[in-house]
Motif scaffolding. Structure first.
Motif, PDB file in Angstrom:
ATOM      1  N   ILE A  74      -0.066  -0.431   8.518  1.00  0.00           N
ATOM      2  CA  ILE A  74       0.055  -1.021   7.468  1.00  0.00           C
ATOM      3  C   ILE A  74       0.469   0.003   6.290  1.00  0.00           C
ATOM      4  N   GLU A  75      -0.213   1.283   6.278  1.00  0.00           N
ATOM      5  CA  GLU A  75       0.335   2.374   5.282  1.00  0.00           C
ATOM      6  C   GLU A  75       1.779   2.637   5.662  1.00  0.00           C
ATOM      7  N   ASP A  76       1.977   3.086   6.818  1.00  0.00           N
ATOM      8  CA  ASP A  76       3.436   3.418   7.149  1.00  0.00           C
ATOM      9  C   ASP A  76       4.532   2.297   6.636  1.00  0.00           C
ATOM     10  N   THR A  77       4.050   1.103   6.821  1.00  0.00           N
ATOM     11  CA  THR A  77       4.816  -0.049   6.265  1.00  0.00           C
ATOM     12  C   THR A  77       5.221  -0.066   4.931  1.00  0.00           C
TER      13      THR A  77
ATOM     14  N   SER B 279      -2.361  -0.295 -11.067  1.00  0.00           N
ATOM     15  CA  SER B 279      -3.188   0.853 -11.467  1.00  0.00           C
ATOM     16  C   SER B 279      -4.167   1.077 -10.615  1.00  0.00           C
ATOM     17  N   PRO B 280      -4.460   2.211 -10.145  1.00  0.00           N
ATOM     18  CA  PRO B 280      -5.673   2.707  -9.245  1.00  0.00           C
ATOM     19  C   PRO B 280      -7.035   2.583  -9.876  1.00  0.00           C
ATOM     20  N   ASP B 281      -7.280   2.035 -11.104  1.00  0.00           N
ATOM     21  CA  ASP B 281      -8.582   2.049 -11.726  1.00  0.00           C
ATOM     22  C   ASP B 281      -9.181   1.053 -11.488  1.00  0.00           C
TER      23      ASP B 281
ATOM     24  N   VAL C 261      -1.449  -0.393  -3.986  1.00  0.00           N
ATOM     25  CA  VAL C 261      -1.398  -0.025  -5.523  1.00  0.00           C
ATOM     26  C   VAL C 261       0.264   0.664  -5.574  1.00  0.00           C
ATOM     27  N   TRP C 262       0.569   0.313  -6.835  1.00  0.00           N
ATOM     28  CA  TRP C 262       2.142   0.669  -6.952  1.00  0.00           C
ATOM     29  C   TRP C 262       2.057   1.703  -8.129  1.00  0.00           C
TER      30      TRP C 262
ATOM     31  N   SER D 154       0.812   2.811  -2.434  1.00  0.00           N
ATOM     32  CA  SER D 154      -0.057   3.547  -1.512  1.00  0.00           C
ATOM     33  C   SER D 154      -1.175   2.465  -1.049  1.00  0.00           C
ATOM     34  N   LEU D 155      -1.909   2.638  -0.098  1.00  0.00           N
ATOM     35  CA  LEU D 155      -2.805   1.803   0.406  1.00  0.00           C
ATOM     36  C   LEU D 155      -4.272   2.350   0.274  1.00  0.00           C
ATOM     37  N   ILE D 156      -5.120   1.719  -0.200  1.00  0.00           N
ATOM     38  CA  ILE D 156      -6.566   1.910  -0.312  1.00  0.00           C
ATOM     39  C   ILE D 156      -7.271   1.132   0.744  1.00  0.00           C
TER      40      ILE D 156
END
Length: 98
Positions: A12-15, A70-72, A82-83, A91-93
């Protein structure tokens, strides 16, 4: 976290970090873009009542996702895409699993 789940999160992260099409916020929403990218990679993306969408995999439980610019203040019980508009990258969290 199980090895299968870790492997799934890696795909998923690679995608989303190397997407088939770039995210263009003025053309499509982050949610629509993320769902398109994941479907393009072969994931089964489905409706989720308490999230933006979920991914189903045979023999595994659904993984629920929300998207954010936002990563908050992100809820640890869900996975997040998160864009970052400054770097124009996603990015994937992953959700926190005990």
């Amino acid at each position: 976290m199980t090895a299968k789940l870790i492997q799934r999160f890696k795909v998923i992260e690679d995608t989303i970090t190397k997407p088939p099409i770039p995210h263009e916020p003025y053309k499509q929403s982050l949610k629509a873009w993320a769902m398109y990218c994941l479907r393009d990679k072969g994931f089964i993306v489905v409706y989720a009542q308490n999230a933006d969408f979920a991914i189903e995999t045979k023999g595994a439980e659904k993984v629920y996702f929300k998207v954010s610019n936002s990563p908050d203040d992100l809820d640890n019980s869900l996975s997040w895409i998160v864009w970052d508009s400054a770097t124009k990258s996603a990015s994937l969290i992953p959700q926190k699993i005990d």
